[in-house]
Write a protein that holds these residues in place. Structure first.
Motif, PDB file in Angstrom:
ATOM      1  N   ARG A 231       3.153  11.135  40.007  1.00 46.45           N
ATOM      2  CA  ARG A 231       3.619   9.776  40.360  1.00 46.45           C
ATOM      3  C   ARG A 231       4.821   9.435  39.475  1.00 46.45           C
ATOM      4  O   ARG A 231       4.738   8.653  38.542  1.00 46.45           O
ATOM      5  CB  ARG A 231       2.469   8.795  40.200  1.00 46.45           C
ATOM      6  CG  ARG A 231       1.305   9.104  41.142  1.00 46.45           C
ATOM      7  CD  ARG A 231      -0.034   8.561  40.671  1.00 46.45           C
ATOM      8  NE  ARG A 231      -0.093   7.120  40.663  1.00 46.45           N
ATOM      9  CZ  ARG A 231      -1.177   6.419  40.303  1.00 46.45           C
ATOM     10  NH1 ARG A 231      -2.283   7.067  39.935  1.00 46.45           N
ATOM     11  NH2 ARG A 231      -1.163   5.104  40.313  1.00 46.45           N
ATOM     12  N   ILE A 232       5.936  10.060  39.809  1.00 47.50           N
ATOM     13  CA  ILE A 232       7.128  10.042  38.944  1.00 47.50           C
ATOM     14  C   ILE A 232       7.661   8.629  38.727  1.00 47.50           C
ATOM     15  O   ILE A 232       7.949   8.231  37.588  1.00 47.50           O
ATOM     16  CB  ILE A 232       8.229  10.943  39.535  1.00 47.50           C
ATOM     17  CG1 ILE A 232       7.699  12.348  39.807  1.00 47.50           C
ATOM     18  CG2 ILE A 232       9.423  11.000  38.578  1.00 47.50           C
ATOM     19  CD1 ILE A 232       7.138  13.042  38.600  1.00 47.50           C
ATOM     20  N   GLU A 233       7.810   7.867  39.801  1.00 43.60           N
ATOM     21  CA  GLU A 233       8.424   6.541  39.681  1.00 43.60           C
ATOM     22  C   GLU A 233       7.565   5.606  38.829  1.00 43.60           C
ATOM     23  O   GLU A 233       8.082   4.859  37.997  1.00 43.60           O
ATOM     24  CB  GLU A 233       8.644   5.941  41.067  1.00 43.60           C
ATOM     25  CG  GLU A 233       9.618   6.730  41.943  1.00 43.60           C
ATOM     26  CD  GLU A 233      10.966   6.928  41.262  1.00 43.60           C
ATOM     27  OE1 GLU A 233      11.449   5.973  40.603  1.00 43.60           O
ATOM     28  OE2 GLU A 233      11.534   8.026  41.380  1.00 43.60           O
ATOM     29  N   ALA A 236       7.837   6.716  35.196  1.00 42.66           N
ATOM     30  CA  ALA A 236       9.133   6.357  34.613  1.00 42.66           C
ATOM     31  C   ALA A 236       9.152   4.891  34.168  1.00 42.66           C
ATOM     32  O   ALA A 236       9.742   4.554  33.127  1.00 42.66           O
ATOM     33  CB  ALA A 236      10.244   6.620  35.623  1.00 42.66           C
ATOM     34  N   LYS A 237       8.487   4.009  34.919  1.00 48.86           N
ATOM     35  CA  LYS A 237       8.445   2.589  34.556  1.00 48.86           C
ATOM     36  C   LYS A 237       7.709   2.391  33.226  1.00 48.86           C
ATOM     37  O   LYS A 237       8.118   1.579  32.392  1.00 48.86           O
ATOM     38  CB  LYS A 237       7.763   1.786  35.661  1.00 48.86           C
ATOM     39  CG  LYS A 237       8.590   1.676  36.945  1.00 48.86           C
ATOM     40  CD  LYS A 237       7.850   0.884  38.015  1.00 48.86           C
ATOM     41  CE  LYS A 237       8.668   0.816  39.297  1.00 48.86           C
ATOM     42  NZ  LYS A 237       7.951   0.089  40.379  1.00 48.86           N
ATOM     43  N   CYS A 259      11.329  12.767  33.760  1.00 51.44           N
ATOM     44  CA  CYS A 259      11.380  12.048  35.044  1.00 51.44           C
ATOM     45  C   CYS A 259      12.760  12.169  35.679  1.00 51.44           C
ATOM     46  O   CYS A 259      12.881  12.387  36.901  1.00 51.44           O
ATOM     47  CB  CYS A 259      11.033  10.579  34.841  1.00 51.44           C
ATOM     48  SG  CYS A 259       9.312  10.276  34.360  1.00 51.44           S
ATOM     49  N   GLU A 260      13.794  12.019  34.877  1.00 51.77           N
ATOM     50  CA  GLU A 260      15.159  12.105  35.421  1.00 51.77           C
ATOM     51  C   GLU A 260      15.434  13.504  35.968  1.00 51.77           C
ATOM     52  O   GLU A 260      16.082  13.660  37.014  1.00 51.77           O
ATOM     53  CB  GLU A 260      16.180  11.755  34.338  1.00 51.77           C
ATOM     54  CG  GLU A 260      16.149  10.301  33.889  1.00 51.77           C
ATOM     55  CD  GLU A 260      16.569   9.331  34.983  1.00 51.77           C
ATOM     56  OE1 GLU A 260      16.954   9.771  36.083  1.00 51.77           O
ATOM     57  OE2 GLU A 260      16.515   8.117  34.744  1.00 51.77           O
ATOM     58  N   LYS A 261      14.929  14.520  35.304  1.00 48.51           N
ATOM     59  CA  LYS A 261      15.130  15.889  35.793  1.00 48.51           C
ATOM     60  C   LYS A 261      14.456  16.064  37.147  1.00 48.51           C
ATOM     61  O   LYS A 261      15.025  16.658  38.076  1.00 48.51           O
ATOM     62  CB  LYS A 261      14.571  16.901  34.793  1.00 48.51           C
ATOM     63  CG  LYS A 261      14.772  18.345  35.249  1.00 48.51           C
ATOM     64  CD  LYS A 261      14.061  19.330  34.348  1.00 48.51           C
ATOM     65  CE  LYS A 261      14.184  20.746  34.911  1.00 48.51           C
ATOM     66  NZ  LYS A 261      13.407  21.722  34.114  1.00 48.51           N
ATOM     67  N   GLN A 262      13.244  15.545  37.271  1.00 51.72           N
ATOM     68  CA  GLN A 262      12.528  15.689  38.536  1.00 51.72           C
ATOM     69  C   GLN A 262      13.157  14.854  39.644  1.00 51.72           C
ATOM     70  O   GLN A 262      13.009  15.159  40.821  1.00 51.72           O
ATOM     71  CB  GLN A 262      11.053  15.313  38.344  1.00 51.72           C
ATOM     72  CG  GLN A 262      10.331  16.257  37.384  1.00 51.72           C
ATOM     73  CD  GLN A 262       8.830  16.230  37.544  1.00 51.72           C
ATOM     74  OE1 GLN A 262       8.316  15.939  38.612  1.00 51.72           O
ATOM     75  NE2 GLN A 262       8.117  16.558  36.473  1.00 51.72           N
ATOM     76  N   ARG A 263      13.864  13.813  39.266  1.00 48.83           N
ATOM     77  CA  ARG A 263      14.609  13.024  40.250  1.00 48.83           C
ATOM     78  C   ARG A 263      15.917  13.706  40.640  1.00 48.83           C
ATOM     79  O   ARG A 263      16.587  13.294  41.580  1.00 48.83           O
ATOM     80  CB  ARG A 263      14.940  11.640  39.669  1.00 48.83           C
ATOM     81  CG  ARG A 263      13.771  10.684  39.551  1.00 48.83           C
ATOM     82  CD  ARG A 263      14.171   9.533  38.650  1.00 48.83           C
ATOM     83  NE  ARG A 263      13.264   8.402  38.730  1.00 48.83           N
ATOM     84  CZ  ARG A 263      13.308   7.360  37.896  1.00 48.83           C
ATOM     85  NH1 ARG A 263      14.211   7.337  36.918  1.00 48.83           N
ATOM     86  NH2 ARG A 263      12.470   6.359  38.031  1.00 48.83           N
ATOM     87  N   GLY A 264      16.304  14.712  39.855  1.00 49.55           N
ATOM     88  CA  GLY A 264      17.562  15.407  40.118  1.00 49.55           C
ATOM     89  C   GLY A 264      18.731  14.868  39.335  1.00 49.55           C
ATOM     90  O   GLY A 264      19.873  15.305  39.529  1.00 49.55           O
ATOM     91  N   ASN A 265      18.487  13.943  38.414  1.00 44.31           N
ATOM     92  CA  ASN A 265      19.550  13.364  37.588  1.00 44.31           C
ATOM     93  C   ASN A 265      19.688  14.192  36.303  1.00 44.31           C
ATOM     94  O   ASN A 265      19.204  13.805  35.225  1.00 44.31           O
ATOM     95  CB  ASN A 265      19.238  11.906  37.262  1.00 44.31           C
ATOM     96  CG  ASN A 265      19.073  11.059  38.502  1.00 44.31           C
ATOM     97  OD1 ASN A 265      19.726  11.304  39.517  1.00 44.31           O
ATOM     98  ND2 ASN A 265      18.203  10.062  38.443  1.00 44.31           N
TER      99      ASN A 265
END
Length: 402
Positions: A231-233, A236-237, A259-265
């Motif tokens: 539950r990445i989002e 991240a919160k 989290c940012e890596k898994q989002r692709g950032n």
């Protein structure tokens, strides 16, 4: 015998007191030894927080004494961790707690003929001193587990005091027993409810966030639970909330990077990993950050940067499983399969998995060591719940798709 002027009484009492003190010397020696060992261990682990000023530690100690008594009387709203308030302890709380503690001490001294009161009160005050926060260890202001032994003193005072009170007023015994049973039943219900919060990690940390304020450690742990569930989002919160509460928290920076890596950032992930490295001196956390950076650079094809970060990770923590696999993949990609086998072998010793055994099996196969290759493959097969999926993941890792 006692002379009219009390001289013999004083002499006898003095000898008795010295004898009592002398017989307890071994216990004081053991206590001091335990304190020294504990301090060395905690300081070595980086848990001692020297940045908290002594006046703040003293104020927190005074307030904590009162909070412990409150929780002894009615153990509700308990939490796995009560965050340290830092330098923002309200002065009124310190004054109120001080007056409360002084008042109890005066009452106990006035009623010193009831020796159980002063014994119980001094037991409570004294046994809490080593853990009351005069030397701040960790992020907590107080901890329920620290009160187990000190509460025995309060229970001594309460049990003997209530018994004397009931006897002096000639309260009918069944009434007193009924009152005690009602009290025990109420505390049992509260205990049952509290135990329920330990059902799972999600429930535990959710409850902790409900009953405490500005608890960045609870946010970090709640985020970790959510991250493991994918539950990445949501995760991240919580990590961002932890970072907002404590900008000096390296753990939240590290996991925001995940989290940012898994989002692709990827750029944002690198920035957060580097922030974690700047904020932390803890070897395991720094090793993880370096290992994560190594994975990013390896996936991007920058093997030089990847090797440098993996090496830094292993220098800090030789058993970093992911850095070991990463170094194995890099060395294998350069044709040095023999060294890759060494890294893979170390990785499966640290934390064996089906994917790592499959990597080890194919490396043995490339060097013609078929018997060892077959052995590693059988290990993967025995521990895998889905061998085909594990094989696909191993192939993806070899192709730099992970």
């Amino acid at each position: 015998q006692i002379s009219p002027n009390g001289d013999v009484l004083s002499q006898t009492y003095g000898k008795s007191l010295w004898k009592l003190l002398l017989e307890k010397v071994p216990f004081f020696v053991l206590t001091i030894g335990s304190v020294v060992i504990t301090m060395v261990a905690q300081k070595g682990g980086g848990a001692v927080r020297t940045e908290v000023p002594l006046p703040v530690r003293l104020m927190n100690a005074v307030v904590s004494y009162s909070l412990y008594i409150e929780k002894a009387i009615w153990p509700s709203h308990l939490a796995v961790l009560y965050p340290h308030p830092g330098n923002v302890i309200p002065l009124w709380k310190v004054i109120a707690s001080s007056l409360f503690l002084v008042a109890i001490t005066c009452i106990v001294l006035k009623l010193r003929q009831h020796r159980y009161l002063i014994v119980g009160w001094l037991w409570f005050l004294g046994t809490l001193i080593p853990v009351i926060g005069l030397v701040q260890v960790g992020e907590q202001a107080l901890a329920d587990r620290y009160a187990y032994l000190p509460f025995i003193g309060l229970f001594i005072a309460a049990v003997w005091g209530l018994a004397d009170w009931a006897h002096a007023r000639q309260i009918y015994t069944p009434y007193f027993v009924a009152f005690a049973m009602i009290a025990i039943a109420g505390l049992s219900i509260v205990t049952h409810v509290q135990i329920g919060y330990w059902h799972d990690s999600t429930t535990l940390w959710s409850h902790t966030l409900e009953v405490t304020q500005d608890n960045f450690v609870a946010h970090d742990n709640m985020g970790t639970v959510l991250l493991r569930e994918g539950r990445i989002e949501e995760a991240a919160k919580h990590f961002q909330a932890a970072a907002d509460i404590n900008p000096q928290d390296p753990f939240s920076q590290l996991n925001i990077g995940v989290c940012e890596k898994q989002r692709g950032n990827i750029k944002a992930a690198i920035a957060h990993y580097e922030s974690a490295l700047q904020l932390s001196t803890e070897p395991i956390l720094r090793s993880t950050a370096f290992g994560n950076l190594g994975a990013i650079y390896r996936a991007a094809g920058d093997l030089s940067q990847a090797r440098e970060n993996y090496a830094a990770a292993l220098n800090l923590h030789a058993d970093n499983q992911f850095a070991l696999v990463g170094m194995g993949l890099i060395t294998q990609s350069t044709g040095d399969v023999a060294h890759a086998i060494g890294y893979y072998s170390h990785a499966v010793e640290v934390a064996p998995s089906d994917v790592e055994y499959l990597l080890l099996a194919q490396a043995f196969h490339k060097t013609g060591q078929e018997e060892k290759a077959q052995s590693a493959f059988m290990e993967a097969k025995m521990m895998s719940s889905n061998l085909e999926a594990a094989q696909q993941e191993a192939n993806a890792v070899l192709q730099k798709k992970r």
